[in-house]
Scaffold this motif. Structure first.
Motif, short mmCIF file in Angstrom:
data_model
loop_
_atom_site.label_atom_id
_atom_site.label_comp_id
_atom_site.label_asym_id
_atom_site.label_seq_id
_atom_site.Cartn_x
_atom_site.Cartn_y
_atom_site.Cartn_z
N ILE A 31 0.81 -1.21 0.00
CA ILE A 31 0.00 0.00 0.00
C ILE A 31 0.84 1.27 0.00
O ILE A 31 0.31 2.37 -0.06
N TYR A 32 2.16 1.09 0.07
CA TYR A 32 3.05 2.24 0.18
C TYR A 32 3.59 2.68 -1.17
O TYR A 32 3.94 1.86 -2.02
N ILE A 33 3.65 4.00 -1.35
CA ILE A 33 4.45 4.55 -2.43
C ILE A 33 5.91 4.46 -1.98
O ILE A 33 6.27 4.90 -0.89
N MET A 34 6.73 3.86 -2.82
CA MET A 34 8.15 3.69 -2.50
C MET A 34 8.97 4.67 -3.33
O MET A 34 8.68 4.92 -4.50
N GLY A 35 9.99 5.19 -2.69
CA GLY A 35 10.83 6.15 -3.41
C GLY A 35 12.29 5.97 -3.12
O GLY A 35 12.69 5.36 -2.12
N TRP A 36 13.09 6.45 -4.03
CA TRP A 36 14.55 6.54 -3.85
C TRP A 36 14.94 8.01 -3.87
O TRP A 36 14.54 8.76 -4.77
N TYR A 37 15.70 8.38 -2.86
CA TYR A 37 16.25 9.72 -2.73
C TYR A 37 17.77 9.62 -2.65
O TYR A 37 18.31 8.54 -2.39
N ARG A 38 18.41 10.75 -2.82
CA ARG A 38 19.84 10.77 -2.58
C ARG A 38 20.24 12.11 -2.00
O ARG A 38 19.56 13.13 -2.19
N ASN A 96 12.60 5.19 0.71
CA ASN A 96 11.51 5.82 1.45
C ASN A 96 10.20 5.09 1.20
O ASN A 96 9.93 4.66 0.08
N ALA A 97 9.42 4.96 2.26
CA ALA A 97 8.08 4.38 2.14
C ALA A 97 7.08 5.40 2.66
O ALA A 97 7.23 5.93 3.77
N ASN A 98 6.08 5.69 1.84
CA ASN A 98 5.11 6.73 2.20
C ASN A 98 3.70 6.26 1.92
O ASN A 98 3.40 5.78 0.82
N ALA A 99 2.84 6.42 2.94
CA ALA A 99 1.43 6.11 2.77
C ALA A 99 0.64 7.01 3.71
O ALA A 99 0.88 6.97 4.91
N LEU A 100 -0.24 7.83 3.15
CA LEU A 100 -1.04 8.76 3.95
C LEU A 100 -0.09 9.61 4.79
O LEU A 100 0.76 10.29 4.28
N HIS A 101 -0.19 9.52 6.10
CA HIS A 101 0.66 10.33 6.97
C HIS A 101 1.86 9.55 7.50
O HIS A 101 2.59 10.04 8.35
N LEU A 102 2.06 8.35 7.00
CA LEU A 102 3.17 7.52 7.45
C LEU A 102 4.34 7.66 6.50
O LEU A 102 4.18 7.59 5.28
N ASP A 103 5.52 7.83 7.06
CA ASP A 103 6.71 8.08 6.25
C ASP A 103 7.90 7.42 6.93
O ASP A 103 8.21 7.74 8.08
N TYR A 104 8.56 6.53 6.21
CA TYR A 104 9.70 5.80 6.78
C TYR A 104 10.90 5.91 5.86
O TYR A 104 10.76 5.97 4.63
N TRP A 105 12.08 5.87 6.50
CA TRP A 105 13.34 5.98 5.76
C TRP A 105 14.29 4.85 6.13
O TRP A 105 14.30 4.38 7.26
N GLY A 106 15.08 4.47 5.17
CA GLY A 106 16.17 3.55 5.44
C GLY A 106 17.38 4.31 5.92
O GLY A 106 17.38 5.55 5.97
N GLN A 107 18.43 3.57 6.24
CA GLN A 107 19.66 4.18 6.76
C GLN A 107 20.52 4.75 5.64
O GLN A 107 21.39 5.59 5.90
N GLY A 108 20.28 4.32 4.44
CA GLY A 108 21.05 4.81 3.30
C GLY A 108 22.19 3.89 2.90
O GLY A 108 22.71 3.14 3.73
#
Length: 115
Positions: A31-38, A96-108
């Motif tokens: 259910i999460y939108i997944m993203g890659w950031y740098r 990054n995992a984002n769904a509604l108001h939930l937002d999680y990040w990995g360590q990189g």
């Protein structure tokens, strides 16, 4: 406990390719939108690409032709294929995992492009 664990970073020479992976646990991945950031040294974190639960990809980067994001909902995994790497791609890459108001990040994971 939510965990996003990135892997696949390392040292690459200009022109080479790398494949980053992120495995998620503790969330309903599908259910999460997944993203890659740098984030490069001295710069703000920037979005590279995101992908919806259904697999629609969005690239928010000027070099989008060199990056491909994909996901496997059965394996709770999101990948980032990077090709024709340049020195300016050197950065820490975050999942990054984002769904509604939930937002999680990995360590990189560090990606260094250098000859």
């Amino acid at each position: 406990q939510v965990q996003l664990v990135e892997s696949g970073g390392g040292l690459a020479q200009p022109g080479e390719s790398l494949r980053l992976s992120c495995v998620a646990s503790g969330i309903t991945f599908s259910i999460y939108i997944m993203g890659w950031y740098r984030q490069a040294p001295g710069k703000q974190r920037e979005l590279i690409a995101s992908i919806t639960p259904g697999g629609s990809a969005n690239y928010n980067h000027s070099d989008k032709g060199r990056f491909t994001i994909s996901r496997d909902n059965a394996k709770n995994t999101v990948n980032l294929e990077m090709s024709s790497l340049k020195s300016e791609d050197t950065a820490v890459y975050y999942c990054n995992a984002n769904a509604l108001h939930l937002d999680y990040w990995g360590q990189g994971t560090q990606v260094t492009v250098s000859s």
